[in-house]
Scaffold this active site. Structure first.
Site, mmCIF file in Angstrom:
data_model
loop_
_atom_site.group_PDB
_atom_site.id
_atom_site.type_symbol
_atom_site.label_atom_id
_atom_site.label_comp_id
_atom_site.label_asym_id
_atom_site.label_seq_id
_atom_site.Cartn_x
_atom_site.Cartn_y
_atom_site.Cartn_z
ATOM 1 N N SER A 67 32.798 10.705 64.136
ATOM 2 C CA SER A 67 33.851 9.953 63.293
ATOM 3 C C SER A 67 33.488 9.306 61.987
ATOM 4 O O SER A 67 33.852 8.868 61.244
ATOM 5 C CB SER A 67 34.496 8.806 64.108
ATOM 6 O OG SER A 67 35.537 9.392 64.845
ATOM 7 N N LYS A 70 34.596 10.769 59.007
ATOM 8 C CA LYS A 70 35.980 10.222 58.640
ATOM 9 C C LYS A 70 35.754 9.581 57.138
ATOM 10 O O LYS A 70 37.027 9.586 56.262
ATOM 11 C CB LYS A 70 36.762 9.336 59.617
ATOM 12 C CG LYS A 70 37.139 10.260 60.815
ATOM 13 C CD LYS A 70 37.523 9.255 61.617
ATOM 14 C CE LYS A 70 37.958 10.049 63.036
ATOM 15 N NZ LYS A 70 38.387 9.345 64.399
ATOM 16 N N TYR A 192 38.839 19.427 61.065
ATOM 17 C CA TYR A 192 38.581 18.196 61.978
ATOM 18 C C TYR A 192 37.582 18.464 62.652
ATOM 19 O O TYR A 192 36.451 17.766 62.767
ATOM 20 C CB TYR A 192 39.865 17.654 62.479
ATOM 21 C CG TYR A 192 39.438 16.445 63.087
ATOM 22 C CD1 TYR A 192 39.404 15.136 62.524
ATOM 23 C CD2 TYR A 192 39.374 16.403 64.646
ATOM 24 C CE1 TYR A 192 38.919 14.067 63.151
ATOM 25 C CE2 TYR A 192 38.987 15.242 65.355
ATOM 26 C CZ TYR A 192 38.902 14.177 64.604
ATOM 27 O OH TYR A 192 38.551 12.918 65.349
ATOM 28 N N TYR A 244 37.666 0.719 65.470
ATOM 29 C CA TYR A 244 39.028 1.020 66.299
ATOM 30 C C TYR A 244 39.278 -0.424 66.861
ATOM 31 O O TYR A 244 39.401 -1.413 65.930
ATOM 32 C CB TYR A 244 38.778 2.046 67.399
ATOM 33 C CG TYR A 244 38.004 3.207 66.885
ATOM 34 C CD1 TYR A 244 38.655 4.141 65.863
ATOM 35 C CD2 TYR A 244 36.611 3.444 67.263
ATOM 36 C CE1 TYR A 244 37.900 5.031 65.205
ATOM 37 C CE2 TYR A 244 36.071 4.526 66.591
ATOM 38 C CZ TYR A 244 36.445 5.320 65.666
ATOM 39 O OH TYR A 244 36.121 6.297 65.260
ATOM 40 N N VAL A 262 31.077 8.832 67.987
ATOM 41 C CA VAL A 262 30.890 8.872 69.569
ATOM 42 C C VAL A 262 29.394 9.477 69.670
ATOM 43 O O VAL A 262 28.966 9.625 70.709
ATOM 44 C CB VAL A 262 31.915 9.524 70.293
ATOM 45 C CG1 VAL A 262 33.215 8.625 70.181
ATOM 46 C CG2 VAL A 262 32.121 10.964 69.703
HETATM 47 N N1 GLN Z 1 35.168 14.274 68.198
HETATM 48 C C1 GLN Z 1 35.775 12.980 68.289
HETATM 49 C C2 GLN Z 1 37.245 12.942 68.661
HETATM 50 O O1 GLN Z 1 37.924 13.472 67.884
HETATM 51 C C3 GLN Z 1 35.364 11.838 67.468
HETATM 52 C C4 GLN Z 1 35.694 10.704 67.928
HETATM 53 C C5 GLN Z 1 34.905 9.393 67.300
HETATM 54 O O2 GLN Z 1 33.740 9.663 66.927
HETATM 55 N N2 GLN Z 1 35.262 8.325 67.469
HETATM 56 O O3 GLN Z 1 37.594 12.797 69.821
#
Ligand code: GLN
Length: 308
Positions: A67, A70, A192, A244, A262
């Site tokens: 993420s 993003k 994505y 988050y 993650v």
């Molecule tokens: N690939 C993960 C997902 O889309 C990325 C989530 C993250 O890094 N918080 O669920």
């Protein structure tokens, strides 16, 4: 007058302090490629506005940035569609897990912010609409800001994200039912899942994120990748939404805008001073690197400054 701290001494101290403590948290296990990453990897890299580099541990190993990507996709989307983006994605903290579906129903398919999965999927849709080859466009942006043309997607991780991406499929389909996804679901998810699979090291991430410390420009360069106003917005979003339902905790403990993934990476920015990246795969229950957050808390405590 504040003096520049000795960052290497501080980083060495952080490495030493945590070497003695047991690791807490669990490595992400929703795809086998992440579950297999050694849990005891630990690295940190700090890149200053003066162009100096400080690091320790596994700071040169590439890992799945997940993420953190993003921030890059949002930057590119802001460059191409400008303020129009905000009619499709809101800018409020969600207080919910990154992959939550529940708010979308009450909020008519408009995601709370660009850093929860729903928001990043709308950003991906914008990029699919804007570029004939959005995956190549995102890589070009990254190659330009890092000066490193070897940064790329991990196709095995991308395929695995797709094979296990039920919730992300649900999010895109749901938003499409509200008219907030313009392109085919598969195309949006392909971008994505690929952006999640990007592999970068702490060193490369800290160097890439210096543009968010430096008003949108690389160091010693006339070239501005983002305007000062765009950087203000992106840093504000990192501050309020980058973790988050733990964004408050990160602000409280660390006091810098940042973004987690993650894969166990976290990048944070001290505007006009430095960008820093840390990597430790075990995640706390909110999906953020447990040791990464603790290490950044020590950084702002030991240097004695945060943005607050
Ligand atoms: N690939 C993960 C997902 O889309 C990325 C989530 C993250 O890094 N918080 O669920």
């Amino acid at each position: 007058m504040s003096t520049t701290p000795d960052y290497q001494i501080i980083l060495n101290q952080i490495q030493r302090e945590f070497a003695e403590l047991p690791l807490s948290g669990k490595v992400a296990s929703y795809i086998p490629e992440l579950a297999g990453v050694p849990f005891d990897k630990f690295g940190m890299h700090l890149h200053t506005m003066a162009g100096e580099d400080f690091c320790f541990g596994d700071s040169k190993d590439r890992f799945s940035i997940q993420s953190i990507s993003k921030v890059f996709s949002l930057s590119l989307a802001m460059k191409v569609v400008g303020e129009d983006l905000w009619s499709r994605v809101d800018v409020e903290p969600s207080g919910d897990p990154f992959n939550s579906l529940s708010q979308l129903e009450n909020e008519a398919g408009i995601p709370r912010n660009p850093f929860i999965n729903a928001g990043a999927l709308v950003v991906a849709d914008v990029l699919v609409s804007s570029f004939s080859n959005p995956k190549a466009a995102l890589l070009t942006f990254l190659h330009e800001i890092t000066g490193d043309p070897t940064i790329t997607y991990d196709e095995t991780v991308a395929a695995s994200e797709k094979a296990h991406g039920y919730r992300n499929y649900a999010l895109v389909n749901y938003m499409k039912s509200f008219g907030n996804i313009e392109n085919e679901v598969e195309e949006v998810l392909d971008l994505y899942f690929h952006q999640c699979s990007l592999e970068m090291s702490c060193k490369e991430l800290a160097q890439a994120f210096i543009i968010y410390a430096n008003q949108g420009a690389l160091l010693n360069s006339e070239r501005e990748f983002l305007t000062g106003q765009q950087v203000k917005r992106i840093n504000a979003l990192m501050q309020t939404c980058g973790f988050y339902d733990e964004a408050g905790e990160f602000s409280f403990e660390v006091g810098l805008p940042g973004k987690s993934g993650v894969g166990g990476g976290i990048v944070a920015v001290h505007p006009k001073k430095y960008a820093v990246a840390v990597w430790s795969p075990p995640l706390n229950p909110k999906g953020n690197s447990a040791l990464g957050m603790a290490a950044l808390e020590r950084l702002t405590t030991l240097t004695g400054f945060s943005i607050f």
